[in-house]
Design an enzyme around this catalytic site. Structure first.
Site, PDB file in Angstrom:
ATOM      1  N   GLU A  50       0.862  -1.201   0.000  1.00 19.65           N
ATOM      2  CA  GLU A  50       0.000   0.000   0.000  1.00 19.65           C
ATOM      3  C   GLU A  50       0.898   1.251   0.000  1.00 19.65           C
ATOM      4  OE1 GLU A  50      -1.547   0.837   3.927  1.00 19.65           O
ATOM      5  OE2 GLU A  50      -3.397   1.683   3.116  1.00 19.65           O
ATOM      6  N   ASN A 110      -7.052   5.755  -1.970  1.00 16.89           N
ATOM      7  CA  ASN A 110      -5.921   4.889  -1.654  1.00 16.89           C
ATOM      8  C   ASN A 110      -6.069   3.707  -2.618  1.00 16.89           C
ATOM      9  OD1 ASN A 110      -4.062   3.150  -0.469  1.00 16.89           O
ATOM     10  ND2 ASN A 110      -4.617   3.724   1.619  1.00 16.89           N
ATOM     11  N   ASN A 197       0.300  -1.002   5.434  1.00 17.51           N
ATOM     12  CA  ASN A 197       1.161  -0.223   6.337  1.00 17.51           C
ATOM     13  C   ASN A 197       0.488  -0.316   7.692  1.00 17.51           C
ATOM     14  OD1 ASN A 197       3.176   1.984   4.832  1.00 17.51           O
ATOM     15  ND2 ASN A 197       1.439   1.395   3.551  1.00 17.51           N
TER      16      ASN A 197
HETATM   17  N1  CDT Z   1      -3.057   1.398   6.423  1.00 19.12           N
HETATM   18  C1  CDT Z   1      -3.960   0.834   7.231  1.00 19.12           C
HETATM   19  O1  CDT Z   1      -5.093   0.603   6.840  1.00 19.12           O
HETATM   20  N2  CDT Z   1      -3.558   0.537   8.481  1.00 19.12           N
HETATM   21  C2  CDT Z   1      -4.419   0.036   9.488  1.00 19.12           C
HETATM   22  C3  CDT Z   1      -3.891   0.451  10.826  1.00 19.12           C
HETATM   23  C4  CDT Z   1      -4.861   0.246  11.890  1.00 19.12           C
HETATM   24  S1  CDT Z   1      -6.168   1.368  11.935  1.00 19.12           S
HETATM   25  C5  CDT Z   1      -5.455   2.781  12.572  1.00 19.12           C
HETATM   26  C6  CDT Z   1      -4.539  -1.475   9.466  1.00 19.12           C
HETATM   27  O2  CDT Z   1      -5.661  -1.980   9.516  1.00 19.12           O
HETATM   28  O3  CDT Z   1      -3.504  -2.166   9.455  1.00 19.12           O
END
Ligand code: CDT
Length: 310
Positions: A50, A110, A197
Site C-alpha cells: 500500500e 488509496n 502499512n
Molecule cells: N493502512 C492501514 O489501513 N492501516 C491500518 C492500521 C490500523 S487502523 C489505525 C490497518 O488496519 O492495518
C-alpha cells in the site's frame, strides 16, 4: 477433482521505510530492483505494498495543500513512474502497485493498480475500508488520518482474469474484514493481493500492540482458508519517520498455511509457486458455496451497518 495444475509464481515485494524526503526517482529505483529480483526468481507477477511510492503520510496532520498534493499521483504512469511500466515490458513481469490517487475531478483514493507483463493496466481498486480518524488528534504520538486524506472506495471488491488466474485486490485495513474475501470468493477468486502499512502502536487500544503480527496472519490465513484462495500479503515495514510498522509479509495457501514469509523489515522479495487448482480442494469440498451457503439467512450482512439489538 481435477488432477491438472495451473501454476502462478508470485513475488511479494516487501518494502522497508520510505523517508518523507525520499524522491519518487529513488523509490521507483528500489521497486525496479525488486522487479528484477522477482523476474530472476521466475515470477510472473510481483506485488508491492500500500502507498508504495511515498512515506505513509496520514501519520501527519498537514495544512500546506501543496505539500499534501505532492504525495498523490495525478496520472499513471506519470514521468516518474513510467520506469515501472518499462521494466514490466523489459522483464516480462506484471506488478501490483499501491499509491495515493488524485483523480482529474478531484477525488482522492488509496489505490491499487494491476499491470500485466505488457505494461497494460488490467484493473484498478480503491480501498474500501478507510481506517483511523478525520480530525487531528494531537494527543496521539502520531496520527492515522486516512479518513482525512482519502475517500472510501466507491466500487465493490472485484475479481479479474489475469496471469491465468482469478485475481482480486484489497488494501491494508480491508484485510481485517471477512466480507472482503467473501465478496471475492463469490466471484471465484484464486489469488487476493493485499498491501499494508500497519503501525505496531494502536493508539485507541494499546493492548493490541503486541498482537499486530498475530492479527495480521489471523485475518489473512482465515480469509484464504474460508474462501479457498491464495493470499499475498505485502508490508511496508520497519521504522519509518519514527513510527515502527509491521513487516512479516507472507504468502498464504488456500489451506490457510503460510508458504513464504519475509524475515527482515526492509526491502525483501519472497516468492511462492502457487498451484491455482489447489483452490478447488477447498471451494469444491468444505467451502462449496453452492451446496452449503445459506444466503437467505444472511440478510443482515448487507442491510445493516452497525449492531442492532432486537
Ligand atoms: N493502512 C492501514 O489501513 N492501516 C491500518 C492500521 C490500523 S487502523 C489505525 C490497518 O488496519 O492495518
Amino acid at each position: 477433482m481435477s488432477t491438472s495444475s495451473r501454476m502462478l509464481t508470485v513475488g511479494a515485494a516487501q518494502m522497508g521505510p520510505v523517508a518523507r524526503d525520499e524522491s519518487r526517482r529513488s523509490v521507483v529505483a528500489r521497486l525496479v530492483e525488486l522487479m528484477e529480483q522477482a523476474a530472476a526468481a521466475g515470477c510472473r507477477l510481483v506485488v508491492f505494498p500500500e502507498l508504495a511510492l511515498t512515506t505513509f503520510f496520514p501519520r501527519w496532520y498537514l495544512t500546506d495543500q501543496a505539500e499534501v498534493d505532492a504525495f498523490y499521483e495525478t496520472e499513471m504512469p506519470g514521468p516518474q513512474t513510467r520506469p515501472l511500466f518499462e521494466a514490466a515490458v523489459r522483464l516480462g513481469i506484471g506488478f501490483c502497485l499501491g499509491y495515493a490517487e488524485l483523480t482529474p475531478d478531484g477525488h482522492r483514493y488509496n489505490t491499487y493498480l494491476l499491470v500485466d507483463e505488457g505494461g497494460r493496466q488490467v484493473a484498478k481498486f480503491r480501498k474500501v475500508h478507510i481506517p483511523g480518524h478525520s480530525d487531528n488528534e494531537p494527543d496521539r504520538p502520531f496520527q492515522h488520518l486516512e479518513r482525512h486524506y482519502f475517500e472510501e472506495g466507491p466500487e465493490p471488491f472485484g475479481v479479474w482474469d489475469a496471469f491465468g488466474a482469478r485475481v482480486g485486490m484489497a488494501i491494508c485495513n480491508d484485510r481485517r474484514w471477512p466480507e472482503t474475501y467473501r465478496v471475492m470468493g463469490l466471484q471465484g477468486v484464486e489469488m487476493v493481493l493485499i498491501g499494508y502499512n500497519t503501525p505496531l502502536h494502536y493508539a485507541p487500544d494499546p493492548t493490541q500492540n503486541p498482537l499486530q503480527a498475530f492479527h495480521n496472519h489471523l485475518v489473512m490465513q482465515s480469509g484464504a482458508y474460508q474462501n479457498g484462495t491464495w493470499v499475498v500479503g505485502v508490508a511496508k515495514g520497519g521504522t519509518e519517520e519514527g513510527v515502527e510498522s509491521l513487516a512479516q509479509s507472507a504468502i498464504y495457501a488456500p489451506s490457510g498455511q503460510i508458504v513464504a514469509q519475509a524475515i527482515t523489515t526492509d526491502d525483501e522479495l519472497i516468492v511462492a509457486r502457487c498451484d491455482l487448482d489447489w483452490c478447488r480442494r477447498y471451494t469444491g469440498t468444505l467451502f462449496d458455496f453452492d451446496v452449503y451457503r445459506r444466503p437467505e439467512l444472511y440478510g443482515r450482512i448487507t442491510t445493516q451497518k452497525g449492531v442492532v439489538l432486537d
